[in-house]
Design a protein around this motif. Structure first.
Motif, short mmCIF file in Angstrom:
data_model
loop_
_atom_site.label_atom_id
_atom_site.label_comp_id
_atom_site.label_asym_id
_atom_site.label_seq_id
_atom_site.Cartn_x
_atom_site.Cartn_y
_atom_site.Cartn_z
N ASN A 139 36.95 40.64 56.75
CA ASN A 139 37.07 39.47 56.27
C ASN A 139 36.01 39.63 54.46
O ASN A 139 36.44 38.02 54.31
CB ASN A 139 36.18 38.01 56.80
N LYS A 140 36.27 40.13 53.94
CA LYS A 140 36.06 40.04 52.42
C LYS A 140 36.76 40.48 51.48
O LYS A 140 37.36 41.87 51.88
CB LYS A 140 34.40 40.54 52.35
N GLU A 141 36.68 40.13 50.57
CA GLU A 141 37.89 40.85 49.33
C GLU A 141 37.99 42.09 49.44
O GLU A 141 35.90 42.79 48.96
CB GLU A 141 37.58 39.93 48.54
N TYR A 142 38.73 43.16 49.20
CA TYR A 142 38.29 44.47 48.58
C TYR A 142 39.93 45.39 47.49
O TYR A 142 40.34 44.53 48.31
CB TYR A 142 37.89 45.17 50.20
N TYR A 143 39.66 45.93 46.82
CA TYR A 143 40.06 46.16 46.30
C TYR A 143 40.45 47.57 45.59
O TYR A 143 39.23 48.21 45.71
CB TYR A 143 40.01 45.89 43.98
#
Length: 181
Positions: A139-143
């Motif tokens: 549930n945390k943004e990752y690129y």
């Protein structure tokens, strides 16, 4: 009776010849279809657009997501050799990472179950495409950027890099951004 026996033998011989001919034709068709190299088929599909586009193909989206999940699996297992093999040469050079130093580096890298949300593609050449992916890990943004070489059927990753979509849409150019931890 003798004439009936000859007729039956001739019919059986004709049937056997037809069956053999059908088998040979079928094998020749299968052989011819395998003659076209995989890369030729993929080159035709890719086409090298030379511009960034949103990925709309479910197949492409799923394949790239699976590549990232494979990379995440290597991170979880702390398999240094496989992680190093997945990392893009450009990333290794920029970050000055060697196979010896990677053990310290990966301690700080995010890992977990990855779910892709947005994906853009840039066809570098007819055989190499770069996928800019935004998703979630726990549930945390990752690129991440995934480069796919269709000719060699390989992929490599640039973790913590993404494309600035707003810049791309307003300027019609590419701006790749590194995320600082």
């Amino acid at each position: 009776m003798n004439k009936l026996l000859k007729t039956i033998i001739i019919v059986i011989v004709i049937i056997v010849i037809l069956i053999i001919a059908l088998i040979l034709l079928k094998n020749e068709k299968e052989y011819n279809s395998n003659e076209i190299p995989k890369t030729m088929e993929e080159n035709i599909e890719i086409g090298g657009t030379k511009k960034i586009e949103k990925v709309t193909s479910r197949d492409d989206f799923y394949i790239i997501e699976k590549c990232i999940q494979k990379y995440m699996k290597y991170l979880k297992e702390k398999d240094v050799e496989k992680i190093y093999g997945c990392l893009d040469e450009e990333f290794l050079e920029k970050e000055n990472i060697t196979e010896d130093s990677i053990t310290k580096e990966i301690e700080d890298w995010k890992t977990g179950d990855f779910i892709a949300e947005k994906m853009y593609v840039y066809d570098d050449t007819e055989t190499i495409s770069e996928y800019f992916v935004a998703g979630l890990i726990e549930n945390k943004e990752y690129y991440i950027i995934v480069k796919v070489d269709y000719a060699n059927e390989t992929f490599s990753v640039l973790p913590n890099y993404y494309i600035d979509v707003e810049y791309m849409e307003s300027q019609k150019g590419i701006k790749i951004v590194k995320i600082e931890n």
